[in-house]
Scaffold this motif. Structure first.
Motif, PDB file in Angstrom:
ATOM      1  N   PHE A 119      -5.665  -0.975   5.158  1.00 16.34           N
ATOM      2  CA  PHE A 119      -4.119  -0.120   5.919  1.00 16.34           C
ATOM      3  C   PHE A 119      -3.696   1.147   5.180  1.00 16.34           C
ATOM      4  CE2 PHE A 119      -4.089  -4.606   6.854  1.00 16.34           C
ATOM      5  CZ  PHE A 119      -3.207  -4.802   7.630  1.00 16.34           C
ATOM      6  N   SER A 120      -3.563   2.087   6.304  1.00 15.88           N
ATOM      7  CA  SER A 120      -2.527   3.260   5.623  1.00 15.88           C
ATOM      8  C   SER A 120      -1.327   3.307   4.972  1.00 15.88           C
ATOM      9  CB  SER A 120      -2.343   3.788   6.821  1.00 15.88           C
ATOM     10  OG  SER A 120      -1.616   3.564   7.857  1.00 15.88           O
ATOM     11  N   LEU A 121      -0.812   3.795   4.580  1.00 21.52           N
ATOM     12  CA  LEU A 121       0.132   4.044   3.628  1.00 21.52           C
ATOM     13  C   LEU A 121       1.846   3.873   4.466  1.00 21.52           C
ATOM     14  CD1 LEU A 121       0.521   6.580   0.702  1.00 21.52           C
ATOM     15  CD2 LEU A 121      -0.131   4.114   0.626  1.00 21.52           C
ATOM     16  N   GLU A 122       1.445   4.484   5.671  1.00 19.63           N
ATOM     17  CA  GLU A 122       2.075   4.279   6.772  1.00 19.63           C
ATOM     18  C   GLU A 122       2.004   2.668   7.665  1.00 19.63           C
ATOM     19  OE1 GLU A 122       0.057   6.626   6.390  1.00 19.63           O
ATOM     20  OE2 GLU A 122       0.994   8.253   6.309  1.00 19.63           O
ATOM     21  N   GLU A 123       0.731   1.937   7.475  1.00 20.42           N
ATOM     22  CA  GLU A 123       1.103   0.894   8.536  1.00 20.42           C
ATOM     23  C   GLU A 123       1.413  -0.196   7.125  1.00 20.42           C
ATOM     24  OE1 GLU A 123      -3.126   0.629  10.968  1.00 20.42           O
ATOM     25  OE2 GLU A 123      -3.778   1.118   8.604  1.00 20.42           O
ATOM     26  N   MET A 124       1.548   0.242   6.146  1.00 20.88           N
ATOM     27  CA  MET A 124       1.593  -0.188   5.139  1.00 20.88           C
ATOM     28  C   MET A 124       3.317  -0.304   5.174  1.00 20.88           C
ATOM     29  SD  MET A 124       0.013  -0.292   1.654  1.00 20.88           S
ATOM     30  CE  MET A 124      -2.259  -0.730   1.892  1.00 20.88           C
ATOM     31  N   ILE A 125       3.809   0.730   5.651  1.00 16.73           N
ATOM     32  CA  ILE A 125       5.368   0.359   5.593  1.00 16.73           C
ATOM     33  C   ILE A 125       5.658   0.269   6.595  1.00 16.73           C
ATOM     34  CG2 ILE A 125       7.567   2.245   5.834  1.00 16.73           C
ATOM     35  CD1 ILE A 125       6.100   4.320   3.994  1.00 16.73           C
ATOM     36  N   GLU A 126       4.929  -0.023   7.852  1.00 18.84           N
ATOM     37  CA  GLU A 126       5.927  -0.813   8.450  1.00 18.84           C
ATOM     38  C   GLU A 126       5.405  -2.257   8.695  1.00 18.84           C
ATOM     39  OE1 GLU A 126       7.456   0.354  11.632  1.00 18.84           O
ATOM     40  OE2 GLU A 126       7.487   2.259  10.326  1.00 18.84           O
ATOM     41  N   LEU A 127       4.592  -2.200   8.192  1.00 19.67           N
ATOM     42  CA  LEU A 127       4.431  -3.950   7.968  1.00 19.67           C
ATOM     43  C   LEU A 127       5.725  -4.743   6.931  1.00 19.67           C
ATOM     44  CD1 LEU A 127       3.708  -6.846   8.387  1.00 19.67           C
ATOM     45  CD2 LEU A 127       1.536  -5.915   6.728  1.00 19.67           C
ATOM     46  N   LEU A 128       6.259  -3.897   5.952  1.00 21.23           N
ATOM     47  CA  LEU A 128       6.942  -4.245   5.323  1.00 21.23           C
ATOM     48  C   LEU A 128       7.990  -4.281   5.787  1.00 21.23           C
ATOM     49  CD1 LEU A 128       5.346  -2.885   1.845  1.00 21.23           C
ATOM     50  CD2 LEU A 128       5.757  -4.782   2.278  1.00 21.23           C
ATOM     51  N   ILE A 185      12.389  -8.237   7.787  1.00 24.78           N
ATOM     52  CA  ILE A 185      13.061  -8.560   8.703  1.00 24.78           C
ATOM     53  C   ILE A 185      12.915 -10.114   8.893  1.00 24.78           C
ATOM     54  CG2 ILE A 185      13.593  -8.651  11.053  1.00 24.78           C
ATOM     55  CD1 ILE A 185      12.672  -5.811  10.891  1.00 24.78           C
ATOM     56  N   LEU A 186      11.942 -10.427   9.007  1.00 29.34           N
ATOM     57  CA  LEU A 186      11.235 -11.702   9.093  1.00 29.34           C
ATOM     58  C   LEU A 186      12.441 -12.531   8.371  1.00 29.34           C
ATOM     59  CD1 LEU A 186       7.956 -11.363   9.964  1.00 29.34           C
ATOM     60  CD2 LEU A 186      10.038 -11.928  11.858  1.00 29.34           C
ATOM     61  N   GLN A 187      11.819 -12.225   6.574  1.00 36.26           N
ATOM     62  CA  GLN A 187      12.450 -12.847   6.004  1.00 36.26           C
ATOM     63  C   GLN A 187      13.894 -12.785   5.604  1.00 36.26           C
ATOM     64  OE1 GLN A 187       9.700 -11.275   2.107  1.00 36.26           O
ATOM     65  NE2 GLN A 187       8.316 -12.709   2.838  1.00 36.26           N
ATOM     66  N   GLY A 188      14.490 -11.653   5.650  1.00 38.38           N
ATOM     67  CA  GLY A 188      15.762 -11.696   5.491  1.00 38.38           C
ATOM     68  C   GLY A 188      17.021 -12.344   6.313  1.00 38.38           C
ATOM     69  N   GLY A 189      16.230 -12.847   7.580  1.00 38.45           N
ATOM     70  CA  GLY A 189      17.253 -13.575   8.521  1.00 38.45           C
ATOM     71  C   GLY A 189      18.073 -12.640   8.772  1.00 38.45           C
ATOM     72  N   GLU A 190      17.873 -11.539   9.515  1.00 37.75           N
ATOM     73  CA  GLU A 190      18.504 -10.556  10.050  1.00 37.75           C
ATOM     74  C   GLU A 190      18.490 -10.912  11.871  1.00 37.75           C
ATOM     75  OE1 GLU A 190      17.011  -6.771   9.003  1.00 37.75           O
ATOM     76  OE2 GLU A 190      16.845  -6.985   7.240  1.00 37.75           O
TER      77      GLU A 190
END
Length: 129
Positions: free
Chosen positions: A67-76, A81-86
């Motif tokens: 995974f590129s750094l950009e992909e890592m940032i997007e995945l995180l 979002i999913l873990q934050g209950g947003e």
């Protein structure tokens, strides 16, 4: 430098030791926003939490899959979002994006398995010499 047991934080050196990543890599991740330090000491040293350690371990697990750094940032971002209950956690687009990352990870894992199989075959050929 050691962990501050009163606050549950650790300095960058301990984080590096626990993850096997270099100080330079961790500093770079901070600079690009991949893993921001949770705080700083009065002297300006980065402080990290157990949550930061978990996040860095997740990042480290992405690396072998290319995974590129950009992909890592997007995945995180998706994971946050999913873990934050947003409100976005129920968003089908966010779920779809996660699904795309899962498919990509599966494809890359299969490619690594094929490469490992070829490496094993190569070693077997060498050992038979």
């Amino acid at each position: 430098m050691t962990a501050d047991t009163a606050t549950g934080t650790m300095h960058i050196g301990e984080l590096a030791e626990k993850t096997g990543l270099s100080l330079r890599t961790i500093r770079h991740y901070d600079e690009i926003g991949l893993l921001k330090a949770s705080g700083r000491t009065e002297g300006g040293f980065r402080l990290y939490t157990q949550e930061d350690l978990s996040r860095l371990i997740l990042i480290r697990r992405m690396k072998p899959l290319g995974f590129s750094l950009e992909e890592m940032i997007e995945l995180l971002k998706v994971i946050d979002i999913l873990q934050g209950g947003e409100s976005g956690s129920d968003n089908p687009e966010v779920r779809e994006e996660l699904g795309n990352f899962i498919r990509l990870a599966v494809e890359r894992r299969e490619k690594l398995q094929q490469q490992l199989k070829m490496a094993d075959e190569f070693l077997d050929l060498l050992r038979r010499q």
